[in-house]
Design an enzyme around this catalytic site. Structure first.
Site, short mmCIF file in Angstrom:
data_model
loop_
_atom_site.label_atom_id
_atom_site.label_comp_id
_atom_site.label_asym_id
_atom_site.label_seq_id
_atom_site.Cartn_x
_atom_site.Cartn_y
_atom_site.Cartn_z
CE LYS A 88 -4.14 -2.51 -38.03
NZ LYS A 88 -4.47 -3.76 -38.77
CD GLN A 109 -3.81 -8.00 -32.62
OE1 GLN A 109 -3.84 -9.18 -32.91
NE2 GLN A 109 -2.79 -7.22 -32.95
CE LYS A 112 -0.18 -8.95 -30.38
NZ LYS A 112 0.06 -9.83 -31.54
CE LYS A 124 -4.96 -12.24 -35.15
NZ LYS A 124 -3.69 -11.62 -34.74
N GLY A 163 -2.75 -8.97 -41.92
CA GLY A 163 -2.41 -10.37 -42.08
C GLY A 163 -2.16 -11.08 -40.76
CG ASP A 164 -2.32 -14.00 -37.37
OD1 ASP A 164 -1.82 -13.24 -36.53
OD2 ASP A 164 -2.43 -15.23 -37.17
CB THR A 207 5.97 -9.36 -36.75
OG1 THR A 207 4.84 -8.73 -37.34
CG2 THR A 207 5.56 -10.04 -35.46
CG ASN A 238 5.91 -11.70 -41.99
OD1 ASN A 238 5.73 -11.21 -40.88
ND2 ASN A 238 6.37 -11.00 -43.00
CB SER A 375 -0.66 -2.42 -38.57
OG SER A 375 -0.48 -3.59 -39.34
N1 GLU Z 1 -1.43 -10.50 -36.89
C1 GLU Z 1 -0.49 -9.59 -36.30
C2 GLU Z 1 -0.56 -9.69 -34.79
O1 GLU Z 1 -0.80 -10.75 -34.26
C3 GLU Z 1 -0.61 -8.17 -36.85
C4 GLU Z 1 -1.95 -7.53 -36.76
C5 GLU Z 1 -2.09 -6.20 -37.48
O2 GLU Z 1 -1.13 -5.72 -38.08
O3 GLU Z 1 -3.20 -5.66 -37.43
O4 GLU Z 1 -0.35 -8.77 -34.07
#
Ligand code: GLU
Length: 443
Positions: A88, A109, A112, A124, A163-164, A207, A238, A375
């Site tokens: 994810k 990630q 996190k 990612k 997204g990112d 976020t 965002n 998410s």
């Molecule tokens: N890009 C965001 C992050 O850095 C969200 C990633 C997601 O929702 O999967 O955590």
């Protein structure tokens, strides 16, 4: 192998991947002591396994521009670790995207996502495509072309992108449309979809809102509050937009926003009305500097916000946007709290300056986890084929950010009472993933 030997090997093997090596170095400053005294972790080579992605897909993207010419970009998906759930993590479209950048983001990630308490692994992806200056039709054609390749490697129970930087709701919708078309399936394969066709309420805000919920807990832990605090925010995308919105709502004063060209300084604080203008401006992919002609304020060309006096800094732009000198300036000008909306915005020198000066410093993997947390809530709503209300989800987001904060305190509180959020986040995230891997044995 002990952690230092693993790191030395990585530094050598991936000398050409500086962002990835930086993320691992930063992580190991906290995790090494835990790892090195655990014989089971070492016997299972957990660190060697955690720092090597399960797999990386690389593909070519052909897309047709408005002149009818075929353009070629590179795309990747890093499936880093699925010990605690499907891979994810977001997709980034930016010219700086490389394997190194995506590996650093994917590595962060993993931990996190673990901190959210939801069943999500780490991944990612993205492309070196530059959305700047592209028409809507070009963005749409690129997104379709990107998903035509990526679509072979993902799935609602396999790998769930979102997204990112450079990828928002519009891009996710286009990519979801292509996936749905390719597979004839309507599943939760992407998050950040439009509300009303699979998307979750509050995902857009998550976020930025989550960052400020985390900050509120940091302030509370110091018997302090948001009211009247002067806040420096970098970025204007965002994360920055919704962080600013929540700071304003809670009575803080947003002094700055920025983009790649410079910083907007609003001495009396940004208003909600001005923020709405910024949102539209960004959607139209127009420069932030147009703000001053309409609303006044000062445009600091080519500068970042870190030399301006304030109480709090929320870096929400991109990696390595605060160096050691910037951090010195922040400390000198009164900043007591730093919470990262971006991923790895502070470099190692900056982190050292914060820690030496007892700045309360919350790393991105804790403070910006609200986005991926919602998410996760979008995935569960999709699996249930139900939608939750804004209020329910906002409550859940707040609870998750509070839990992450408290986890950081649990693992990061020093003998003198100072809370080392970085240590807390790294050690707690590592422990969750390591426990799962230990339970799986050697596979
Ligand atoms: N890009 C965001 C992050 O850095 C969200 C990633 C997601 O929702 O999967 O955590």
């Amino acid at each position: 192998m002990d952690s230092q030997s693993v790191l030395a090997t990585l530094q050598q093997r991936y000398a050409n991947e500086p962002e990835f090596v930086q993320a691992v170095e930063e992580f190991l400053l906290d995790v090494a002591p835990v790892y090195d005294e655990n014989a089971t972790y070492q016997a299972l080579s957990l660190l060697e396994r955690m720092t090597e992605p399960d797999r990386i897909f690389q593909f070519r993207i052909n897309w047709e521009d408005d002149q009818g010419n075929v353009q070629v970009n590179r795309g990747w998906r890093v499936q880093f670790n699925n010990a605690i759930g499907p891979y994810k993590g977001g997709l980034r479209f930016h010219p700086s995207v490389s394997v190194s950048v995506l590996k650093f983001l994917g590595f962060e990630q993993i931990f996190k996502n673990a901190l959210t308490g939801l069943p999500m692994g780490g991944g990612k992806g993205g492309s070196d495509f530059d959305p700047k200056g592209k028409s809507d039709a070009e963005i749409r054609r690129f997104c379709y072309a990107f998903m035509r390749e990526l679509g072979h490697h993902i799935g609602a129970d396999v790998d769930v992108p979102a997204g990112d930087i450079g990828v928002g709701g519009r891009e996710v919708n286009y990519m979801f449309a292509m996936y749905k078309n390719m597979t004839r399936e309507f599943t939760g394969v992407l998050t950040g979809k439009g509300v009303g066709h699979g998307g979750s309420l509050i995902r857009t805000e998550a976020t930025g809102f989550g960052l400020v919920y985390f900050l509120e807990r940091m302030l509370e832990a110091n018997n302090d509050s948001m009211q009247g605090k002067k806040v420096l925010i970098s970025g204007s995308g965002n994360v920055a937009q919704y962080a600013a919105e929540k700071v304003i709502e809670l009575g803080g004063v947003v002094l700055t926003l920025s983009d790649s060209k410079g910083t907007l300084h609003i001495k009396d604080g940004l208003t909600q009305e001005q923020l709405e203008w910024v949102k539209q401006q960004k959607l139209d992919r127009k420069p932030l500097s147009d703000f001053t002609a309409k609303f006044g304020g000062e445009w600091l060309d080519g500068q970042r916000p870190w030399h301006i006096a304030a109480d709090i800094a929320l870096p929400c732009a991109t990696q390595n946007e605060i160096n050691g000198d910037d951090a010195q300036n922040l400390v000198k000008n009164g900043v007591k709290y730093v919470a990262e909306g971006a991923n790895m915005p502070s470099d190692m020198d900056a982190i050292n300056v914060f820690q030496d000066n007892q700045v309360r410093y919350a790393p991105g993997k804790a403070a910006n986890a609200g986005g991926v947390a919602v998410s996760g809530l979008e995935m569960s709503q999709n699996s249930l084929r139900q939608y939750h209300t804004f209020e329910t989800l906002d409550q859940q987001l707040k609870q998750i950010m509070t839990n992450i904060h408290d986890t950081c305190v649990q693992y990061g509180k020093q003998d003198d009472g100072f809370i080392d959020y970085k240590k807390g986040a790294n050690v707690a995230g590592f422990t969750i993933v390591a426990n799962a891997m230990v339970n799986y044995g050697t596979l």
